[in-house]
Scaffold this motif. Structure first.
Motif, PDB file in Angstrom:
ATOM      1  N   MET A   1     -12.022 -15.009  31.557  1.00  0.00           N
ATOM      2  CA  MET A   1     -12.681 -14.959  30.746  1.00  0.00           C
ATOM      3  C   MET A   1     -12.249 -16.954  30.702  1.00  0.00           C
ATOM      4  SD  MET A   1     -12.349 -15.366  26.299  1.00  0.00           S
ATOM      5  CE  MET A   1     -12.812 -16.623  25.368  1.00  0.00           C
ATOM      6  N   LEU A   2     -13.364 -17.853  30.424  1.00  0.00           N
ATOM      7  CA  LEU A   2     -13.340 -19.044  31.108  1.00  0.00           C
ATOM      8  C   LEU A   2     -13.003 -20.106  29.566  1.00  0.00           C
ATOM      9  CD1 LEU A   2     -16.212 -20.524  32.869  1.00  0.00           C
ATOM     10  CD2 LEU A   2     -14.174 -19.466  33.670  1.00  0.00           C
ATOM     11  N   ASP A   3     -11.544 -20.955  30.084  1.00  0.00           N
ATOM     12  CA  ASP A   3     -10.888 -21.583  29.096  1.00  0.00           C
ATOM     13  C   ASP A   3     -11.735 -22.989  28.434  1.00  0.00           C
ATOM     14  OD1 ASP A   3      -9.797 -19.401  27.046  1.00  0.00           O
ATOM     15  OD2 ASP A   3      -8.036 -19.538  27.672  1.00  0.00           O
ATOM     16  N   TYR A   4     -11.969 -23.748  28.167  1.00  0.00           N
ATOM     17  CA  TYR A   4     -12.188 -25.065  28.411  1.00  0.00           C
ATOM     18  C   TYR A   4     -10.945 -25.859  27.920  1.00  0.00           C
ATOM     19  CZ  TYR A   4     -16.551 -23.807  30.315  1.00  0.00           C
ATOM     20  OH  TYR A   4     -17.187 -23.814  30.455  1.00  0.00           O
ATOM     21  N   SER A   5     -10.869 -27.018  28.232  1.00  0.00           N
ATOM     22  CA  SER A   5     -10.004 -28.204  27.088  1.00  0.00           C
ATOM     23  C   SER A   5     -11.043 -29.800  27.002  1.00  0.00           C
ATOM     24  CB  SER A   5      -9.000 -29.048  28.567  1.00  0.00           C
ATOM     25  OG  SER A   5      -8.499 -30.182  27.644  1.00  0.00           O
ATOM     26  N   TYR A   6     -10.804 -30.109  25.650  1.00  0.00           N
ATOM     27  CA  TYR A   6     -11.724 -30.534  25.485  1.00  0.00           C
ATOM     28  C   TYR A   6     -10.755 -32.736  25.013  1.00  0.00           C
ATOM     29  CZ  TYR A   6     -14.900 -26.591  24.129  1.00  0.00           C
ATOM     30  OH  TYR A   6     -15.733 -25.729  24.325  1.00  0.00           O
ATOM     31  N   MET A   7     -11.763 -33.633  25.055  1.00  0.00           N
ATOM     32  CA  MET A   7     -11.939 -34.696  25.309  1.00  0.00           C
ATOM     33  C   MET A   7     -12.816 -35.396  24.051  1.00  0.00           C
ATOM     34  SD  MET A   7     -10.069 -37.874  27.301  1.00  0.00           S
ATOM     35  CE  MET A   7     -11.406 -37.486  28.694  1.00  0.00           C
ATOM     36  N   GLU A   8     -12.730 -36.408  23.033  1.00  0.00           N
ATOM     37  CA  GLU A   8     -12.828 -36.423  21.874  1.00  0.00           C
ATOM     38  C   GLU A   8     -13.511 -38.106  22.414  1.00  0.00           C
ATOM     39  OE1 GLU A   8     -14.528 -37.056  16.846  1.00  0.00           O
ATOM     40  OE2 GLU A   8     -13.210 -35.605  17.969  1.00  0.00           O
ATOM     41  N   LEU A   9     -14.128 -39.142  22.462  1.00  0.00           N
ATOM     42  CA  LEU A   9     -14.155 -40.495  22.604  1.00  0.00           C
ATOM     43  C   LEU A   9     -14.978 -40.431  21.701  1.00  0.00           C
ATOM     44  CD1 LEU A   9     -15.016 -40.609  26.180  1.00  0.00           C
ATOM     45  CD2 LEU A   9     -12.361 -40.702  24.997  1.00  0.00           C
ATOM     46  N   PHE A  10     -14.714 -41.604  20.889  1.00  0.00           N
ATOM     47  CA  PHE A  10     -15.680 -42.889  20.080  1.00  0.00           C
ATOM     48  C   PHE A  10     -15.484 -44.290  20.366  1.00  0.00           C
ATOM     49  CE2 PHE A  10     -15.594 -45.934  16.539  1.00  0.00           C
ATOM     50  CZ  PHE A  10     -17.462 -45.033  16.210  1.00  0.00           C
ATOM     51  N   LEU A  11     -16.847 -44.979  20.535  1.00  0.00           N
ATOM     52  CA  LEU A  11     -18.001 -45.781  21.612  1.00  0.00           C
ATOM     53  C   LEU A  11     -18.297 -47.073  20.566  1.00  0.00           C
ATOM     54  CD1 LEU A  11     -19.580 -44.012  24.257  1.00  0.00           C
ATOM     55  CD2 LEU A  11     -17.159 -45.126  24.016  1.00  0.00           C
ATOM     56  N   PRO A  12     -17.702 -47.829  19.631  1.00  0.00           N
ATOM     57  CA  PRO A  12     -18.257 -48.116  18.844  1.00  0.00           C
ATOM     58  C   PRO A  12     -19.941 -49.120  18.915  1.00  0.00           C
ATOM     59  CG  PRO A  12     -16.807 -49.143  19.985  1.00  0.00           C
ATOM     60  CD  PRO A  12     -16.895 -48.490  20.947  1.00  0.00           C
ATOM     61  N   ARG A  13     -20.374 -49.293  17.929  1.00  0.00           N
ATOM     62  CA  ARG A  13     -21.618 -49.835  18.230  1.00  0.00           C
ATOM     63  C   ARG A  13     -21.885 -50.945  18.830  1.00  0.00           C
ATOM     64  NH1 ARG A  13     -22.983 -52.816  12.623  1.00  0.00           N
ATOM     65  NH2 ARG A  13     -21.278 -54.613  12.713  1.00  0.00           N
ATOM     66  N   GLY A  14     -21.118 -52.392  19.838  1.00  0.00           N
ATOM     67  CA  GLY A  14     -21.075 -52.911  20.119  1.00  0.00           C
ATOM     68  C   GLY A  14     -21.179 -52.802  21.820  1.00  0.00           C
ATOM     69  N   THR A  15     -20.686 -51.413  22.201  1.00  0.00           N
ATOM     70  CA  THR A  15     -21.206 -50.753  22.959  1.00  0.00           C
ATOM     71  C   THR A  15     -22.017 -50.798  24.372  1.00  0.00           C
ATOM     72  OG1 THR A  15     -18.783 -49.430  23.074  1.00  0.00           O
ATOM     73  CG2 THR A  15     -20.173 -48.785  24.708  1.00  0.00           C
ATOM     74  N   SER A  16     -22.698 -51.208  25.295  1.00  0.00           N
ATOM     75  CA  SER A  16     -24.057 -51.285  25.741  1.00  0.00           C
ATOM     76  C   SER A  16     -23.677 -50.112  26.057  1.00  0.00           C
ATOM     77  CB  SER A  16     -23.914 -52.966  27.028  1.00  0.00           C
ATOM     78  OG  SER A  16     -23.189 -51.894  27.909  1.00  0.00           O
ATOM     79  N   ARG A  17     -25.203 -49.599  26.377  1.00  0.00           N
ATOM     80  CA  ARG A  17     -25.503 -48.193  26.966  1.00  0.00           C
ATOM     81  C   ARG A  17     -24.969 -48.348  28.267  1.00  0.00           C
ATOM     82  NH1 ARG A  17     -31.637 -46.328  26.733  1.00  0.00           N
ATOM     83  NH2 ARG A  17     -31.467 -43.838  27.184  1.00  0.00           N
ATOM     84  N   GLU A  18     -25.127 -49.172  29.432  1.00  0.00           N
ATOM     85  CA  GLU A  18     -24.334 -49.543  30.366  1.00  0.00           C
ATOM     86  C   GLU A  18     -23.155 -48.756  30.443  1.00  0.00           C
ATOM     87  OE1 GLU A  18     -24.471 -49.691  34.880  1.00  0.00           O
ATOM     88  OE2 GLU A  18     -25.838 -49.564  33.472  1.00  0.00           O
ATOM     89  N   ALA A  19     -22.389 -49.669  29.668  1.00  0.00           N
ATOM     90  CA  ALA A  19     -20.566 -50.032  29.728  1.00  0.00           C
ATOM     91  C   ALA A  19     -20.489 -48.494  29.479  1.00  0.00           C
ATOM     92  CB  ALA A  19     -20.328 -51.320  28.167  1.00  0.00           C
ATOM     93  N   ALA A  20     -21.679 -47.912  28.448  1.00  0.00           N
ATOM     94  CA  ALA A  20     -20.980 -46.030  28.058  1.00  0.00           C
ATOM     95  C   ALA A  20     -20.760 -45.351  29.693  1.00  0.00           C
ATOM     96  CB  ALA A  20     -22.397 -45.960  26.963  1.00  0.00           C
ATOM     97  N   ARG A  21     -22.802 -45.502  29.680  1.00  0.00           N
ATOM     98  CA  ARG A  21     -22.919 -44.972  31.090  1.00  0.00           C
ATOM     99  C   ARG A  21     -21.768 -44.587  32.500  1.00  0.00           C
ATOM    100  NH1 ARG A  21     -23.670 -45.415  35.661  1.00  0.00           N
ATOM    101  NH2 ARG A  21     -23.631 -47.478  36.232  1.00  0.00           N
ATOM    102  N   GLN A  22     -21.290 -45.692  32.586  1.00  0.00           N
ATOM    103  CA  GLN A  22     -20.273 -46.018  33.568  1.00  0.00           C
ATOM    104  C   GLN A  22     -18.764 -45.086  33.026  1.00  0.00           C
ATOM    105  OE1 GLN A  22     -18.549 -50.073  34.263  1.00  0.00           O
ATOM    106  NE2 GLN A  22     -18.047 -50.045  35.480  1.00  0.00           N
ATOM    107  N   LEU A  23     -18.410 -45.644  31.721  1.00  0.00           N
ATOM    108  CA  LEU A  23     -16.892 -45.297  31.397  1.00  0.00           C
ATOM    109  C   LEU A  23     -17.276 -43.620  31.090  1.00  0.00           C
ATOM    110  CD1 LEU A  23     -14.628 -45.240  29.639  1.00  0.00           C
ATOM    111  CD2 LEU A  23     -15.917 -44.801  27.669  1.00  0.00           C
ATOM    112  N   LEU A  24     -18.261 -42.423  30.995  1.00  0.00           N
ATOM    113  CA  LEU A  24     -18.401 -41.241  30.938  1.00  0.00           C
ATOM    114  C   LEU A  24     -19.475 -40.725  32.460  1.00  0.00           C
ATOM    115  CD1 LEU A  24     -21.147 -40.637  27.799  1.00  0.00           C
ATOM    116  CD2 LEU A  24     -18.776 -40.296  28.519  1.00  0.00           C
TER     117      LEU A  24
END
Length: 61
Positions: free
Chosen positions: A1-24
């Motif tokens: 059976m597969l188990d997963y580890s989760y991480m939650e990120l919050f990106l504020p509204r000033g974050t550009s689409r390119e910066a979000a893509r690079q982070l992910l």
């Protein structure tokens, strides 16, 4: 059976689409995370859930 580890990120509204893509992309390449869920709010902020497999060693003794 597969188990997963989760991480939650919050990106504020000033974050550009390119910066979000690079982070992910960095999390995916170096941390072996995959995108589980992304929620885009009306104010422009994003909440992102990433997951990765937990590999458990099974004893053969």
């Amino acid at each position: 059976m597969l188990d997963y580890s989760y991480m939650e990120l919050f990106l504020p509204r000033g974050t550009s689409r390119e910066a979000a893509r690079q982070l992910l992309t960095e999390h995916a390449e170096y941390g072996h995370w995959e995108l589980h869920r992304l929620r885009l709010y009306s104010d422009g902020s994003r909440r992102v859930w990433l997951r990765r497999k937990i590999i458990r060693a099974v004893s053969t003794l």
